[in-house]
Scaffold this active site. Structure first.
Site, PDB file in Angstrom:
ATOM      1  N   ASP A 108     -15.210 -41.035 -30.415  1.00  0.00           N
ATOM      2  CA  ASP A 108     -16.673 -40.957 -30.381  1.00  0.00           C
ATOM      3  C   ASP A 108     -17.156 -39.605 -30.910  1.00  0.00           C
ATOM      4  O   ASP A 108     -16.416 -38.615 -30.860  1.00  0.00           O
ATOM      5  CB  ASP A 108     -17.201 -41.082 -28.950  1.00  0.00           C
ATOM      6  CG  ASP A 108     -16.768 -42.373 -28.297  1.00  0.00           C
ATOM      7  OD1 ASP A 108     -16.567 -43.357 -29.015  1.00  0.00           O
ATOM      8  OD2 ASP A 108     -16.629 -42.357 -27.064  1.00  0.00           O
TER       9      ASP A 108
HETATM   10  N1  URA Z   1     -12.430 -43.764 -25.226  1.00  0.00           N
HETATM   11  C1  URA Z   1     -13.729 -43.399 -25.313  1.00  0.00           C
HETATM   12  O1  URA Z   1     -14.541 -43.773 -24.488  1.00  0.00           O
HETATM   13  N2  URA Z   1     -14.083 -42.597 -26.330  1.00  0.00           N
HETATM   14  C2  URA Z   1     -13.222 -42.140 -27.262  1.00  0.00           C
HETATM   15  O2  URA Z   1     -13.627 -41.419 -28.163  1.00  0.00           O
HETATM   16  C3  URA Z   1     -11.888 -42.512 -27.140  1.00  0.00           C
HETATM   17  C4  URA Z   1     -11.515 -43.333 -26.125  1.00  0.00           C
END
Ligand code: URA
Length: 240
Positions: A108
Site C-alpha cells: 500500500d
Molecule cells: N497488507 C496490507 O494491508 N498492506 C500491505 O501493504 C501489505 C499487506
C-alpha cells in the site's frame, strides 16, 4: 513474447554500439529488420522474435534479467505510473536501473518495507502465486491494546472480503501508550490483507512494514534504497 524496444535500444543492448551511435547507423542505412533496411528512427522490435542486422551481421539483444529488493518508504505507490502523479517506486530505482522493471505484488501507499522488483514475468508469477505460499512477515503498530482472544482469532483466521484468512503466526512484541506492536506472518497476499485482518478484530493499523518475502529479508537495507538479489534468493522461487 519478448520485450518490445526501440531499434536503437536493441542495438545498444546487443553491445554493438551506444544508443547514439546506433541512431547514426540507422540514419546511414546500415541496419535492417527482418531483411528490410530501416532508415527512420523509432521503429520498434521484439527481442527474441525480430531479426536485426547491422552491416549484414546478425546482432542479438541480451534480455538481461534483473531482480532487486527495495526498501519502500511510506508515501510511494507500487505502480509503474500513478494516475494522481504521486511518487512511485519506479522513481526510487530509475536513476540506476535503465531497463523496464516492475513491482512483484504490491505494498500500500502507506506501507513500507520489502518490495521485490524484476523484469522476469515468469519469476514474478512464481513469487506471487497462491500455490507457492511465500511467507511474508510484517511488523504492525495497532491502535489500542490487542487482547489474547483477538490475537487467537488472528492466528486461526478471520473473515475478510467474505473469505476466511488461512492460519497465521502472530506475536505481541510490545504494548505501549495504548498501542500494540505485533509481528505477523501470513502465507497469502490478498489486497490490504494485514490492515483488514486487524480491522476485523477492531484495531486500526497505524504503521506497517514488511520484513521478508520467502527467504529474502529486508535486513538493514536503508529506506528508499535497493540491492540486487543473490543467485540463491532468485533460485529459491524458481525451485518452488
Ligand atoms: N497488507 C496490507 O494491508 N498492506 C500491505 O501493504 C501489505 C499487506
Amino acid at each position: 513474447m519478448g520485450e518490445i524496444v526501440r531499434l536503437q535500444k536493441y542495438i545498444a543492448m546487443s553491445g554493438t554500439a551506444s544508443r547514439r551511435a546506433a541512431e547514426k547507423m540507422i540514419d546511414e542505412g546500415r541496419v535492417s529488420v527482418n531483411g528490410a533496411v530501416v532508415t527512420e528512427q523509432g521503429v520498434k522490435v521484439e527481442i527474441g522474435n525480430d531479426r536485426v542486422e547491422v552491416d549484414g551481421v546478425l546482432v542479438k539483444a541480451v534480455d538481461k534479467k534483473i531482480y532487486i529488493a527495495l526498501n519502500k518508504p511510506e508515501g510511494y505507490v507500487t505502480t509503474v505510473k500513478d494516475q494522481f502523479d504521486r511518487p512511485t517506486v519506479m522513481d526510487l530505482v530509475q536513476r540506476e536501473i535503465h531497463t523496464r522493471i516492475f513491482p512483484v505484488g504490491r505494498l500500500d501507499y502507506e506501507t513500507e518495507g520489502l518490495l521485490l522488483m524484476t523484469n522476469d514475468g515468469d519469476w514474478a508469477n512464481k513469487v506471487t502465486h497462491p500455490r507457492f505460499e511465500s511467507s511474508k512477515r510484517y511488523y504492525a503498530v495497532l491502535k489500542g491494546v490487542l487482547t489474547i482472544p483477538e490475537l487467537n482469532r488472528i492466528r486461526r483466521g478471520v473473515v475478510i472480503d467474505g473469505k476466511k484468512t488461512s492460519p497465521a503466526e502472530c506475536e505481541i512484541l510490545e504494548i505501549d501508550m495504548g498501542m500494540t506492536l505485533v509481528e505477523l506472518t501470513i502465507h497469502e497476499g490478498r489486497n490490504r490483507q494485514v490492515r483488514k485482518m486487524f480491522e476485523a478484530v477492531g484495531h486500526e493499523v497505524k504503521k506497517l512494514r514488511r520484513e521478508n518475502v520467502g527467504i529474502v529479508e529486508l535486513g538493514n537495507l536503508p529506506q528508499g534504497r535497493f540491492r540486487y538479489l543473490t543467485a540463491s534468493e532468485i533460485e529459491y522461487f524458481n525451485r518452488k
